[in-house]
Motif scaffolding. Structure first.
Motif, PDB file in Angstrom:
ATOM      1  N   SER A 148       0.928  -1.093  -0.167  1.00  0.00           N
ATOM      2  CA  SER A 148       0.119  -0.033  -0.079  1.00  0.00           C
ATOM      3  C   SER A 148       1.045   1.248  -0.164  1.00  0.00           C
ATOM      4  O   SER A 148       1.884   1.257   0.371  1.00  0.00           O
ATOM      5  CB  SER A 148      -0.910  -0.094   1.137  1.00  0.00           C
ATOM      6  OG  SER A 148      -0.315   0.101   2.335  1.00  0.00           O
ATOM      7  N   GLY A 149       0.192   2.417  -0.334  1.00  0.00           N
ATOM      8  CA  GLY A 149       0.745   3.657  -0.339  1.00  0.00           C
ATOM      9  C   GLY A 149      -0.033   4.795  -0.444  1.00  0.00           C
ATOM     10  O   GLY A 149      -1.301   4.500  -0.578  1.00  0.00           O
ATOM     11  N   GLY A 150       0.188   6.068  -0.266  1.00  0.00           N
ATOM     12  CA  GLY A 150      -0.441   7.162  -0.227  1.00  0.00           C
ATOM     13  C   GLY A 150      -0.553   7.729   1.097  1.00  0.00           C
ATOM     14  O   GLY A 150      -0.508   7.283   2.045  1.00  0.00           O
ATOM     15  N   MET A 151      -1.247   9.018   1.072  1.00  0.00           N
ATOM     16  CA  MET A 151      -1.327   9.724   2.284  1.00  0.00           C
ATOM     17  C   MET A 151      -2.406   9.080   3.175  1.00  0.00           C
ATOM     18  O   MET A 151      -2.458   9.226   4.238  1.00  0.00           O
ATOM     19  CB  MET A 151      -1.791  11.199   2.093  1.00  0.00           C
ATOM     20  CG  MET A 151      -0.783  12.211   1.491  1.00  0.00           C
ATOM     21  SD  MET A 151       0.752  12.261   2.452  1.00  0.00           S
ATOM     22  CE  MET A 151      -0.046  13.163   3.896  1.00  0.00           C
ATOM     23  N   GLN A 152      -3.477   8.621   2.528  1.00  0.00           N
ATOM     24  CA  GLN A 152      -4.589   7.699   3.393  1.00  0.00           C
ATOM     25  C   GLN A 152      -3.991   6.765   4.464  1.00  0.00           C
ATOM     26  O   GLN A 152      -4.695   6.878   5.431  1.00  0.00           O
ATOM     27  CB  GLN A 152      -5.667   7.205   2.511  1.00  0.00           C
ATOM     28  CG  GLN A 152      -5.333   5.975   1.624  1.00  0.00           C
ATOM     29  CD  GLN A 152      -4.353   6.176   0.412  1.00  0.00           C
ATOM     30  OE1 GLN A 152      -3.815   7.305   0.056  1.00  0.00           O
ATOM     31  NE2 GLN A 152      -4.040   5.032  -0.157  1.00  0.00           N
ATOM     32  N   VAL A 153      -2.729   6.246   3.773  1.00  0.00           N
ATOM     33  CA  VAL A 153      -2.250   5.046   4.677  1.00  0.00           C
ATOM     34  C   VAL A 153      -1.530   6.019   6.222  1.00  0.00           C
ATOM     35  O   VAL A 153      -1.776   5.433   7.261  1.00  0.00           O
ATOM     36  CB  VAL A 153      -1.224   4.349   4.377  1.00  0.00           C
ATOM     37  CG1 VAL A 153      -0.543   3.525   5.262  1.00  0.00           C
ATOM     38  CG2 VAL A 153      -1.870   3.482   2.980  1.00  0.00           C
ATOM     39  N   LEU A 154      -0.856   7.003   5.675  1.00  0.00           N
ATOM     40  CA  LEU A 154      -0.439   7.958   6.806  1.00  0.00           C
ATOM     41  C   LEU A 154      -1.338   8.365   7.712  1.00  0.00           C
ATOM     42  O   LEU A 154      -1.109   8.750   8.945  1.00  0.00           O
ATOM     43  CB  LEU A 154       0.433   8.945   6.287  1.00  0.00           C
ATOM     44  CG  LEU A 154       1.938   8.274   5.507  1.00  0.00           C
ATOM     45  CD1 LEU A 154       2.619   9.554   4.920  1.00  0.00           C
ATOM     46  CD2 LEU A 154       2.782   7.527   6.686  1.00  0.00           C
ATOM     47  N   ALA A 155      -2.501   8.805   7.096  1.00  0.00           N
ATOM     48  CA  ALA A 155      -3.563   9.485   7.808  1.00  0.00           C
ATOM     49  C   ALA A 155      -4.495   8.502   8.660  1.00  0.00           C
ATOM     50  O   ALA A 155      -5.399   8.884   9.451  1.00  0.00           O
ATOM     51  CB  ALA A 155      -4.481  10.607   7.117  1.00  0.00           C
ATOM     52  N   GLY A 156      -4.239   7.289   8.154  1.00  0.00           N
ATOM     53  CA  GLY A 156      -5.283   6.088   8.724  1.00  0.00           C
ATOM     54  C   GLY A 156      -4.704   5.380   9.899  1.00  0.00           C
ATOM     55  O   GLY A 156      -3.874   6.208  10.734  1.00  0.00           O
TER      56      GLY A 156
END
Length: 187
Positions: free
Chosen positions: A75-83
């Motif tokens: 996975s990757g993307g800002m949604q992972v960091l914000a999740g």
């Protein structure tokens, strides 16, 4: 750019890539998977030290933030960091710095590496669990049950592996003059 600086940029990039590879080794759990990422964080900090270890983890987080699938489960993307699990990734940066700093202030040996990597593991769990609690809207007891307790034993095993492998590799790199540091490896 001088040769030493270029060498360290390359080494930081290599360890960011290693972390991305280790992230794909995972055991799925309901909210937070057990993955090889934390082993890679410990290896990185033990080998490169505080500053370059943290730079490696910033690079890893940045790669994932822009969408490169380097996080667990490709996975990757800002949604992972914000999740719910993003706090663990932010914790990697702090843990790499703190683990490396402990070793730099003491000795790069197996005993100190085990202590430093255990502290690093605790840092990751604290930062990760705080974000997990608030993002997933869990009670503290639920957050601890999902984000801390399942990781204690395996975290200690990974701390030992990161210490043992990390000190061995670091000593070889120092001897080869690929990184700076002491070759003393007292247990």
């Amino acid at each position: 750019m001088n040769g030493e600086k270029l060498r360290m940029i390359i080494q930081c990039s290599i360890f960011a890539a290693i972390t991305g590879i280790f992230a794909q080794i995972e055991i799925p759990l309901p909210l937070v998977p057990i993955s090889g990422q934390t082993l890679a964080v410990g290896l990185t900090a033990t080998i490169l030290g505080s500053r370059y270890g943290a730079f490696s983890m910033v690079g890893y987080a940045a790669l994932g933030a822009v969408g490169v699938p380097v996080f667990a489960g490709f996975s990757g993307g800002m949604q992972v960091l914000a999740g719910p699990t993003g706090g663990y990734i932010f914790g990697f940066i702090a843990a790499a710095f703190i683990t490396g700093a402990i070793l730099e202030k003491t000795k790069f040996n197996l005993t100190m590496a085990m202590i430093a990597n255990t502290v690093g593991m605790v840092v990751i769990l604290i930062i990760g669990t705080i974000q997990l609690k608030f993002v997933a809207e869990l009670s503290w007891a639920q957050a601890m049950a999902a984000g801390v307790y399942p990781f204690i034993v395996v975290g200690l095993i990974k701390a030992f592996l990161a210490s043992w492998i990390g000190i061995t590799v670091r000593n070889r790199l120092v001897q080869a003059r690929l990184i700076q540091g002491s070759t003393k490896a007292a247990a």
